[in-house]
Design a protein around this motif. Structure first.
Motif, PDB file in Angstrom:
ATOM      1  N   ILE A 247     -11.974  -3.880  -9.330  1.00 29.95           N
ATOM      2  CA  ILE A 247     -11.237  -4.595  -8.146  1.00 29.95           C
ATOM      3  C   ILE A 247      -9.645  -4.347  -8.008  1.00 29.95           C
ATOM      4  N   ARG A 248      -9.202  -4.179  -9.379  1.00 31.90           N
ATOM      5  CA  ARG A 248      -7.662  -4.127  -9.265  1.00 31.90           C
ATOM      6  C   ARG A 248      -7.272  -2.890  -8.749  1.00 31.90           C
ATOM      7  N   LYS A 249      -8.067  -1.827  -8.965  1.00 31.95           N
ATOM      8  CA  LYS A 249      -7.556  -0.495  -8.429  1.00 31.95           C
ATOM      9  C   LYS A 249      -8.053  -0.087  -7.223  1.00 31.95           C
ATOM     10  N   ARG A 250      -9.192  -0.599  -6.556  1.00 36.30           N
ATOM     11  CA  ARG A 250      -9.340  -0.840  -5.231  1.00 36.30           C
ATOM     12  C   ARG A 250      -8.348  -1.451  -4.297  1.00 36.30           C
ATOM     13  N   LYS A 251      -8.062  -2.722  -4.867  1.00 35.98           N
ATOM     14  CA  LYS A 251      -6.988  -3.557  -4.082  1.00 35.98           C
ATOM     15  C   LYS A 251      -5.558  -2.712  -4.190  1.00 35.98           C
ATOM     16  N   VAL A 253      -5.284   0.565  -3.833  1.00 31.53           N
ATOM     17  CA  VAL A 253      -5.462   1.465  -3.055  1.00 31.53           C
ATOM     18  C   VAL A 253      -5.394   1.003  -1.616  1.00 31.53           C
ATOM     19  N   LEU A 254      -5.955  -0.191  -1.187  1.00 28.53           N
ATOM     20  CA  LEU A 254      -5.861  -0.601  -0.047  1.00 28.53           C
ATOM     21  C   LEU A 254      -4.595  -1.144   0.262  1.00 28.53           C
ATOM     22  N   GLN A 255      -3.819  -1.875  -0.559  1.00 21.17           N
ATOM     23  CA  GLN A 255      -2.357  -2.184  -0.390  1.00 21.17           C
ATOM     24  C   GLN A 255      -1.583  -0.908  -0.054  1.00 21.17           C
ATOM     25  N   PHE A 256      -1.740   0.164  -0.741  1.00 18.05           N
ATOM     26  CA  PHE A 256      -1.005   1.181  -0.324  1.00 18.05           C
ATOM     27  C   PHE A 256      -1.288   1.827   0.977  1.00 18.05           C
ATOM     28  N   ARG A 257      -2.475   1.880   1.260  1.00 17.75           N
ATOM     29  CA  ARG A 257      -2.762   2.501   2.707  1.00 17.75           C
ATOM     30  C   ARG A 257      -2.068   1.433   3.762  1.00 17.75           C
ATOM     31  N   LEU A 258      -2.228   0.153   3.534  1.00 17.93           N
ATOM     32  CA  LEU A 258      -1.606  -0.541   4.462  1.00 17.93           C
ATOM     33  C   LEU A 258      -0.148  -0.336   4.748  1.00 17.93           C
ATOM     34  N   GLY A 259       0.348  -0.186   3.568  1.00 13.78           N
ATOM     35  CA  GLY A 259       1.919   0.055   3.506  1.00 13.78           C
ATOM     36  C   GLY A 259       2.138   1.267   4.038  1.00 13.78           C
ATOM     37  N   LEU A 272       7.009  -2.548   2.807  1.00 12.82           N
ATOM     38  CA  LEU A 272       7.440  -2.524   1.740  1.00 12.82           C
ATOM     39  C   LEU A 272       6.606  -3.394   0.787  1.00 12.82           C
ATOM     40  N   PRO A 273       6.356  -4.922   0.972  1.00 16.51           N
ATOM     41  CA  PRO A 273       5.733  -5.644   0.090  1.00 16.51           C
ATOM     42  C   PRO A 273       4.360  -5.086  -0.474  1.00 16.51           C
ATOM     43  N   HIS A 274       3.603  -4.512   0.452  1.00 13.36           N
ATOM     44  CA  HIS A 274       2.243  -3.954   0.234  1.00 13.36           C
ATOM     45  C   HIS A 274       2.496  -2.595  -0.743  1.00 13.36           C
ATOM     46  N   LEU A 275       3.220  -1.773  -0.280  1.00 16.41           N
ATOM     47  CA  LEU A 275       3.614  -0.721  -1.237  1.00 16.41           C
ATOM     48  C   LEU A 275       3.998  -0.975  -2.720  1.00 16.41           C
ATOM     49  N   VAL A 276       4.945  -2.313  -2.879  1.00 21.14           N
ATOM     50  CA  VAL A 276       5.264  -2.902  -4.056  1.00 21.14           C
ATOM     51  C   VAL A 276       4.048  -3.346  -4.757  1.00 21.14           C
ATOM     52  N   SER A 277       3.211  -4.143  -4.019  1.00 20.86           N
ATOM     53  CA  SER A 277       1.981  -4.775  -4.745  1.00 20.86           C
ATOM     54  C   SER A 277       1.069  -3.790  -5.238  1.00 20.86           C
ATOM     55  N   SER A 278       1.044  -2.582  -4.438  1.00 17.09           N
ATOM     56  CA  SER A 278       0.012  -1.332  -4.690  1.00 17.09           C
ATOM     57  C   SER A 278       0.568  -0.885  -6.329  1.00 17.09           C
ATOM     58  N   GLY A 279       1.714  -0.833  -6.419  1.00 12.60           N
ATOM     59  CA  GLY A 279       2.352  -0.230  -7.682  1.00 12.60           C
ATOM     60  C   GLY A 279       2.152  -1.316  -8.798  1.00 12.60           C
ATOM     61  N   LEU A 280       2.258  -2.388  -8.551  1.00  9.14           N
ATOM     62  CA  LEU A 280       2.260  -3.404  -9.747  1.00  9.14           C
ATOM     63  C   LEU A 280       0.570  -3.406 -10.081  1.00  9.14           C
ATOM     64  N   ASP A 282      -1.632  -1.106 -10.103  1.00  6.21           N
ATOM     65  CA  ASP A 282      -2.053   0.330 -10.481  1.00  6.21           C
ATOM     66  C   ASP A 282      -0.844   1.147 -10.725  1.00  6.21           C
ATOM     67  N   PRO A 283      -0.030   0.804 -11.714  1.00  3.00           N
ATOM     68  CA  PRO A 283       1.442   1.384 -12.029  1.00  3.00           C
ATOM     69  C   PRO A 283       0.980   2.954 -12.520  1.00  3.00           C
ATOM     70  N   THR A 284      -0.071   3.373 -13.126  1.00  2.00           N
ATOM     71  CA  THR A 284      -0.252   4.416 -13.790  1.00  2.00           C
ATOM     72  C   THR A 284      -0.429   5.502 -12.440  1.00  2.00           C
ATOM     73  N   ARG A 285      -1.271   5.341 -11.811  1.00  2.00           N
ATOM     74  CA  ARG A 285      -1.484   6.045 -10.356  1.00  2.00           C
ATOM     75  C   ARG A 285      -0.099   6.129  -9.508  1.00  2.00           C
ATOM     76  N   ALA A 286       0.407   5.045  -9.418  1.00  2.00           N
ATOM     77  CA  ALA A 286       1.703   4.995  -8.533  1.00  2.00           C
ATOM     78  C   ALA A 286       2.686   5.834  -9.209  1.00  2.00           C
ATOM     79  N   LEU A 287       2.967   5.820 -10.540  1.00  2.00           N
ATOM     80  CA  LEU A 287       3.694   6.997 -11.113  1.00  2.00           C
ATOM     81  C   LEU A 287       3.294   8.180 -10.741  1.00  2.00           C
ATOM     82  N   LYS A 288       2.051   8.603 -10.722  1.00  2.00           N
ATOM     83  CA  LYS A 288       1.435   9.945 -10.523  1.00  2.00           C
ATOM     84  C   LYS A 288       2.111  10.309  -8.989  1.00  2.00           C
ATOM     85  N   VAL A 289       1.776   9.313  -8.176  1.00  2.00           N
ATOM     86  CA  VAL A 289       2.235   9.574  -6.963  1.00  2.00           C
ATOM     87  C   VAL A 289       3.576   9.966  -6.676  1.00  2.00           C
TER      88      VAL A 289
END
Length: 296
Positions: A247-251, A253-259, A272-280, A282-289
């Motif tokens: 649930i957390r990782k899918r959310k 992804v969706l927040q990132f796609r919206l951002g 920006l709020p959606h991109l920040v939410s996505s990073g919080l 799933d920080p591991t995936r955000a770092l990889k990106v």
């Protein structure tokens, strides 16, 4: 794999303004090596001449043509549901009006389901093609395996639906029909609910040709698609015991796609709020990106 079954397959084709492609879609359903097959086309209020084409097919006795009351446009989900409700087959196959079945699709998939009664849905590989039918890529790619785990499907949305699949009618009776309030993402929502309700399998054979073109529904309305994705996720979380990680990782992804959608539309303050939410989330995936180890 060949089938000796004589079970009726109902092919449902929802159609809206597809005059350029609808004949090829219908022909691919009628030219299957498997029989018996009934083809049901539901016109969703077309205005481009495709409805008149469909009337000609119906007059020749090649298909059943359905419409909504007063020929209103009610959306793809409502059209598919109308077709399923009128279908007589034990198996249901759905074909988008701009796609085409591979010639052996139904024979291969009926044989598989007949040999595996515990499986409620089987799907195969799609070949994405351009507007002129030229090959682009495979969906899913070679080597794909199906674990029939709803967590994996909810997270990755990897299944080639609807054209790639064949579903027992009884599965729709258990999982329900397509959600008519969704005008995007309804195929993913339906696939998730099917996998929650039954075992699903992948048959690594060509099942259909998936047409990619500028007028395709899937390339329109990205904001609506991702917002609908959040609603699909909310309902899934209430309905089935998904893991917290899924649930957390899918959310995320969706927040990132919206951002990402808002950013590309130059709506950066909204992005920006959606991109920040996505990073919080799933920080591991955000770092990889951020460091370029994962492409988006």
């Amino acid at each position: 794999m060949t089938s000796s079954s004589n079970e009726l397959v109902s092919v449902i084709i929802p159609s809206y303004n597809r005059a350029s492609y609808i004949d090829a879609a219908i022909k691919s359903a009628l030219d299957q090596t498997y029989g018996p097959v009934e083809v049901i086309v539901v016109d969703d209020g077309s205005t481009d001449g495709s409805y008149e084409k469909l009337q000609q097919w119906e007059e020749r006795g090649k298909l059943v043509l359905l419409t909504h009351p007063e020929r209103r446009n009610r959306g793809q989900s409502a059209s598919i549901n109308l077709g399923i409700q009128q279908a007589a087959g034990s198996y249901i196959a759905i074909l988008d009006s701009d796609d085409m079945f591979a010639k052996e699709k139904l024979a291969d998939q009926v044989a598989f389901l007949e040999a595996n009664p515990e499986t409620g849905m089987v799907y195969g590989q799609g070949h994405a093609v351009d507007a002129d039918g030229n090959f682009l890529f495979k969906v899913p790619g070679d080597g794909h395996q199906e674990l029939s785990d709803p967590n994996r499907l909810l997270l990755d949305c990897y299944m080639a639906l609807p054209g790639g699949s064949l579903v027992r009618r009884s599965v729709f009776e258990k999982a329900g029909l397509f959600e008519e309030s969704f005008r995007a993402g309804q195929d993913h929502d339906m696939a998730i609910r099917i996998m929650e309700a039954t075992k699903c399998a992948y048959l690594p054979k060509l099942a259909f040709y998936y047409r990619k073109h500028d007028d395709a529904i899937s390339v329109k309305g990205l904001e609506r698609r991702w917002l609908t994705g959040l609603e699909i996720l909310r309902r899934a979380n209430e309905r089935y015991p998904y893991t917290r990680s899924t649930i957390r990782k899918r959310k995320a992804v969706l927040q990132f796609r919206l951002g990402q959608t808002y950013w590309r539309e130059r709506r950066k303050a909204k992005a920006l709020p959606h991109l920040v939410s996505s990073g919080l989330l799933d920080p591991t995936r955000a770092l990889k990106v951020l460091i370029g180890r994962e492409q988006v």
